[in-house]
Design a protein around this motif. Sequence first.
Motif, PDB file in Angstrom:
ATOM      1  N   LEU A 186       1.070  -1.297   0.041  1.00  0.00           N
ATOM      2  CA  LEU A 186      -0.396  -0.054   0.365  1.00  0.00           C
ATOM      3  C   LEU A 186       1.087   1.448  -0.517  1.00  0.00           C
ATOM      4  CD1 LEU A 186      -2.979  -0.692   2.417  1.00  0.00           C
ATOM      5  CD2 LEU A 186      -2.528  -0.927   0.126  1.00  0.00           C
ATOM      6  N   PRO A 187       0.701   1.961  -1.147  1.00  0.00           N
ATOM      7  CA  PRO A 187       1.788   3.251  -0.646  1.00  0.00           C
ATOM      8  C   PRO A 187       0.882   4.532   0.135  1.00  0.00           C
ATOM      9  CG  PRO A 187       0.687   3.135  -2.631  1.00  0.00           C
ATOM     10  CD  PRO A 187       0.140   2.418  -1.960  1.00  0.00           C
ATOM     11  N   ALA A 200      -1.484   9.884   1.272  1.00  0.00           N
ATOM     12  CA  ALA A 200      -1.872  10.688   2.284  1.00  0.00           C
ATOM     13  C   ALA A 200      -2.028  11.888   1.530  1.00  0.00           C
ATOM     14  CB  ALA A 200      -1.104  10.458   3.261  1.00  0.00           C
ATOM     15  N   LEU A 201      -0.389  12.206   0.500  1.00  0.00           N
ATOM     16  CA  LEU A 201       0.092  12.878   0.237  1.00  0.00           C
ATOM     17  C   LEU A 201      -1.281  13.305  -1.027  1.00  0.00           C
ATOM     18  CD1 LEU A 201       1.644  15.131  -0.832  1.00  0.00           C
ATOM     19  CD2 LEU A 201       2.133  14.304  -3.010  1.00  0.00           C
ATOM     20  N   GLY A 202      -2.033  12.509  -1.184  1.00  0.00           N
ATOM     21  CA  GLY A 202      -3.225  13.460  -2.445  1.00  0.00           C
ATOM     22  C   GLY A 202      -4.078  13.646  -1.897  1.00  0.00           C
ATOM     23  N   ALA A 203      -4.768  12.743  -0.420  1.00  0.00           N
ATOM     24  CA  ALA A 203      -5.868  13.312   0.242  1.00  0.00           C
ATOM     25  C   ALA A 203      -5.599  14.418   0.969  1.00  0.00           C
ATOM     26  CB  ALA A 203      -5.606  11.975   0.871  1.00  0.00           C
ATOM     27  N   ALA A 257       0.457  13.160  -6.484  1.00  0.00           N
ATOM     28  CA  ALA A 257       0.336  12.055  -5.658  1.00  0.00           C
ATOM     29  C   ALA A 257       0.494  11.137  -6.777  1.00  0.00           C
ATOM     30  CB  ALA A 257      -0.910  11.771  -4.250  1.00  0.00           C
ATOM     31  N   TRP A 258      -0.867  11.426  -8.119  1.00  0.00           N
ATOM     32  CA  TRP A 258      -1.194  10.220  -9.140  1.00  0.00           C
ATOM     33  C   TRP A 258       0.142  10.552  -9.437  1.00  0.00           C
ATOM     34  CZ3 TRP A 258      -2.431  11.987 -13.912  1.00  0.00           C
ATOM     35  CH2 TRP A 258      -3.144  10.372 -15.154  1.00  0.00           C
ATOM     36  N   VAL A 259       1.275  11.152  -9.988  1.00  0.00           N
ATOM     37  CA  VAL A 259       2.357  10.739 -10.644  1.00  0.00           C
ATOM     38  C   VAL A 259       3.182   9.641  -9.866  1.00  0.00           C
ATOM     39  CG1 VAL A 259       4.205  11.377 -11.182  1.00  0.00           C
ATOM     40  CG2 VAL A 259       2.416  12.622 -11.524  1.00  0.00           C
ATOM     41  N   ALA A 267      -9.469   7.404  -1.022  1.00  0.00           N
ATOM     42  CA  ALA A 267      -8.939   8.829  -0.115  1.00  0.00           C
ATOM     43  C   ALA A 267      -9.275  10.076  -1.239  1.00  0.00           C
ATOM     44  CB  ALA A 267      -8.243   8.547   0.493  1.00  0.00           C
ATOM     45  N   TRP A 268      -8.954   9.559  -1.800  1.00  0.00           N
ATOM     46  CA  TRP A 268      -8.836  11.474  -3.077  1.00  0.00           C
ATOM     47  C   TRP A 268     -10.426  12.109  -3.247  1.00  0.00           C
ATOM     48  CZ3 TRP A 268      -4.666   9.431  -6.543  1.00  0.00           C
ATOM     49  CH2 TRP A 268      -2.880   9.455  -5.858  1.00  0.00           C
ATOM     50  N   LEU A 269     -11.824  10.274  -3.365  1.00  0.00           N
ATOM     51  CA  LEU A 269     -12.553  11.329  -3.747  1.00  0.00           C
ATOM     52  C   LEU A 269     -13.297  11.730  -2.568  1.00  0.00           C
ATOM     53  CD1 LEU A 269     -13.733   8.575  -6.324  1.00  0.00           C
ATOM     54  CD2 LEU A 269     -12.909  10.834  -6.960  1.00  0.00           C
ATOM     55  N   LEU A 270     -13.407  11.220  -1.743  1.00  0.00           N
ATOM     56  CA  LEU A 270     -14.437  11.495  -0.721  1.00  0.00           C
ATOM     57  C   LEU A 270     -13.851  13.212  -0.165  1.00  0.00           C
ATOM     58  CD1 LEU A 270     -15.331  10.027   1.708  1.00  0.00           C
ATOM     59  CD2 LEU A 270     -13.751  10.247   3.167  1.00  0.00           C
TER      60      LEU A 270
END
Length: 514
Positions: A35-36, A41-44, A98-100, A122-125
């Motif tokens: 799990l990255p 967390a960065l994207g969140a 984060a995506w990259v 986590a990113w959509l929430l």
Amino acid sequence: MSPTAPATSASGRPEGVGRATGVLDLGGRLLRGPLPLRTIALGAVGSALLLIGSIGAGGTLVHDPVLGSGPLSALRYGHGRDLAVTVVYTGFALLVWAWVRLGRGVLAHLVDARGVLLAMSAWLLPMLPAPPLFTRDVYSYLGQGLLALHGLDPYAVGPSVLAGPIPENVHPTWQTTPAPYGPLFIGVAKGVILLAGHDVIASVIVMRLVLLAGLAMVVLALPGLVAHLGGRLPVALWLVAASPMTVVHLVGGPHNDLLMIGLLLLGTLLVLEGRHGWGIGLASAAMAIKATGGLVLPFLVWVWAAHLAGSPRQRFVRAVVPALGIFAVVFGSCMALAKVGFGWLPALSAPGMIVNYLSAPTGFGQVLHTLVSLFADVDTWPFVDFGRAVGSLALAAVIGWQWWQARAGGVIAIRRAAVVLVAAALLSPTVLPWYLTWGLALACALPWTPRALSYVVGASIALVLAYYPDGEQAMYHWPFVAVGIAAAVLGSASLLRYDPLGFNDFLGRRQRGG
């Protein structure tokens, strides 16, 4: 660094991968990816900043009960709004970063589908309760549903004929414009108004939740599509489900393209698996959301025909006749349930009022006008209309050629259908950034090279930055455009190289010199 070789941190772990470990077999093949956690967390954090900034910089309400008169009202004006805009772009930058990072892990086989799905969630929430981001289209959706609920024909009149908080928040461009969407979506919009009780904020959130059903269908369909089309599931999910285009535009917007895409992918999978009738039915429902979905239906007929016995002509007839019958039943049912007629067909030209160079034909017309204007004072519309006419002919030729070349069915038909969706987005009279997700959603299950994926990264960044957070276009603010292009190039290069600007090498030389 090779695009398939993961960058490592000082601790020796792959960059962007948390402390959770994967499981490897004796041959070193990854069975379950780590799990990255830090990347997620960065994207969140980035998505949370998008939420916070959108309160003042997004598609806020004309009369806002949250920002109307309290201390938060400062976010709508002057320096407060500038701060909100800065927070939005900071959040977007972190989300892209984060995506990259996640994409590098996926390419290196260090992150599996489970990790991508966790990142997506986590990113959509934080987007679920956010005001509309980079668009105001959702207010148009709600206005069209309100028209239908009042017994008015949304294909004949615009939301301006009604009064109240929903119509007043529709963008001025669409106030008097009939709905260009299919009957099923008019029914969906009508249902959202009924569920939310005419409350604007609640209606936006409910619409977003309803459209998320499209994303659920995408996630459900991709494992099977990847098995048929030869791609990799983590790559496909990373390209579509966790993309900033999905987070910011399709969900943050939100846009009904998401529901169309979900129905289209699930229908395509069913046809590939031999459940032809159900697949054609779902693809027909996709067209009843947005007409673009209908471009894939003729290609699915070839897939159906390839599963049958007999001569090529016999197979085609035995596929196309029931397919037309299913389409008629599904589309007719949607029209009957939504209580609307065929008015959506002439209304399809409504988006043509938007003029920007994202549309290749429109941009061609604008260039011609600019050149002629050097010698004479002429109106721009004849040139734009000429460019669009050329583009329509080119699109018709592309569709016809790709469809005929797809007659073998199978993977070839789906690949060529994806090409047609991309061509439809680029050659349409009007192109909006999220239109490029049509073809990408279908093509994501095909094999991809790292170089091609890097182009998608760059295009995704540039397309989001083509509009401001409040939904107004930014494509003619040339300094801003230059920054967006630079960000797109950097993001594209970052997928293939851990340190494209050479900062680590520079710091290393400084340290050695010291």
